[in-house]
Design a protein around this motif. Structure first.
Motif, PDB file in Angstrom:
ATOM      1  N   THR A 161      22.475  17.781 -13.881  1.00  0.00           N
ATOM      2  CA  THR A 161      22.270  18.917 -13.792  1.00  0.00           C
ATOM      3  C   THR A 161      21.487  20.113 -13.276  1.00  0.00           C
ATOM      4  OG1 THR A 161      20.064  18.302 -14.819  1.00  0.00           O
ATOM      5  CG2 THR A 161      21.584  19.042 -16.543  1.00  0.00           C
ATOM      6  N   SER A 170      21.743  23.428 -21.764  1.00  0.00           N
ATOM      7  CA  SER A 170      22.237  23.548 -23.021  1.00  0.00           C
ATOM      8  C   SER A 170      23.769  22.783 -23.470  1.00  0.00           C
ATOM      9  CB  SER A 170      21.679  24.226 -23.965  1.00  0.00           C
ATOM     10  OG  SER A 170      22.442  24.224 -25.175  1.00  0.00           O
ATOM     11  N   ARG A 173      24.430  19.166 -22.735  1.00  0.00           N
ATOM     12  CA  ARG A 173      23.225  17.940 -23.302  1.00  0.00           C
ATOM     13  C   ARG A 173      24.432  17.681 -24.570  1.00  0.00           C
ATOM     14  NH1 ARG A 173      18.646  20.520 -21.487  1.00  0.00           N
ATOM     15  NH2 ARG A 173      18.929  22.180 -23.235  1.00  0.00           N
ATOM     16  N   GLU A 195      15.284  16.417 -20.436  1.00  0.00           N
ATOM     17  CA  GLU A 195      16.350  15.533 -21.003  1.00  0.00           C
ATOM     18  C   GLU A 195      16.660  14.431 -20.864  1.00  0.00           C
ATOM     19  OE1 GLU A 195      19.274  18.646 -18.120  1.00  0.00           O
ATOM     20  OE2 GLU A 195      18.741  16.331 -17.488  1.00  0.00           O
ATOM     21  N   LYS A 198      15.339  13.708 -25.127  1.00  0.00           N
ATOM     22  CA  LYS A 198      16.365  14.522 -25.980  1.00  0.00           C
ATOM     23  C   LYS A 198      17.532  13.529 -25.895  1.00  0.00           C
ATOM     24  CE  LYS A 198      14.769  19.491 -25.388  1.00  0.00           C
ATOM     25  NZ  LYS A 198      15.397  20.465 -24.740  1.00  0.00           N
ATOM     26  N   LEU A 199      18.064  12.530 -24.526  1.00  0.00           N
ATOM     27  CA  LEU A 199      19.125  12.330 -25.565  1.00  0.00           C
ATOM     28  C   LEU A 199      18.991  10.837 -24.791  1.00  0.00           C
ATOM     29  CD1 LEU A 199      20.998  14.527 -21.967  1.00  0.00           C
ATOM     30  CD2 LEU A 199      22.196  14.769 -24.688  1.00  0.00           C
TER      31      LEU A 199
END
Length: 243
Positions: A161, A170, A173, A195, A198-199
């Motif tokens: 990113t 976004s 993702r 990140e 979230k991932l």
């Protein structure tokens, strides 16, 4: 699936990676963390057959990086954050198509794939413009599309990113989640802890070339008693430095 068994890489007197063992399953997203110089990029370059391990073995979907390099390269897509490597005189479409042709993708299938990636990454407005005048974020999107054009089963992303604004990050993702749902194996390094949280299904933390933690974030929080990811990361490095 990615399997690393006691992987070591030495450059003369410098040991960049030391006895790293790790498995990443199909459909799993693993975040690779570590300070600059920890060995993350060297490890990923060995997975991509750019570097050869000094010791140990790496197996990518059943193929050895030492002995079956061509087969390994067909399995993977790789992006290094600081190395976009696009041709400025070509359009975004032409850049992606060129790499697709190197993989031997049939013209009709390649054209469809470019349209799919353009839509996923929201590049339609500049797909047929020369990349020389693009912003860093626009170039990064094209580079990500190039990496994915042959629909690889293994995706290696080193600081993917870099240069992306909030909206583009976004979109990235969402793309990671889509690839995970398709059963792809994804390894990416990032300094953005949001990140990672979230991932990633699991994280692996490197320090001075060694793997000092591998597991889930809930387990890591339970070990150190912190909820803040930046603080957790620093605690792991501090503990490893005391050894």
């Amino acid at each position: 699936m990615i399997e690393l068994d006691s992987v070591t890489k030495r450059f003369e007197r410098l040991t960049a990676v030391e006895r790293v063992s790790l498995q990443i399953q199909s459909g799993e997203v693993l975040g690779l963390l570590g300070e600059n110089g920890a060995g993350k990029t060297t490890l990923m370059r060995m997975m991509a057959t750019i570097l050869t391990p000094t010791e140990g073995e790496i197996v990518i979907n059943g193929f050895s990086v030492r002995h079956q390099q061509v087969e390994v390269r067909r399995q993977i897509g790789i992006l290094f954050g600081g190395e976009i490597g696009l041709y400025n005189r070509l359009t975004a479409r032409e850049n992606i198509a060129y790499f697709g042709q190197l993989y031997g993708i049939a013209p009709d299938r390649l054209a469809r794939r470019i349209e799919e990636l353009s839509e996923m990454l929201e590049m339609q407005d500049y797909l047929d413009r020369r990349v020389g005048g693009f912003s860093r974020g626009m170039k990064q999107k094209v580079a990500i599309a190039r990496v994915l054009v042959h629909d690889p089963q293994i995706v290696l992303l080193d600081e993917p990113t870099t240069g992306l604004d909030v909206g583009a990050a976004s979109i990235f993702r969402a793309l990671i989640r889509q690839m995970k749902a398709a059963g792809k194996t994804i390894l990416f390094s990032s300094h953005h802890m949001g990140e990672i949280e979230k991932l990633c299904d699991r994280v692996a933390i490197m320090h001075c070339g060694r793997l000092c933690y591998e597991g889930t974030l809930p387990r890591l929080r339970a070990m150190y008693g912190f909820t803040d990811l930046d603080e957790l990361f620093l605690q792991v490095l501090e503990k490893e430095g005391e050894r």
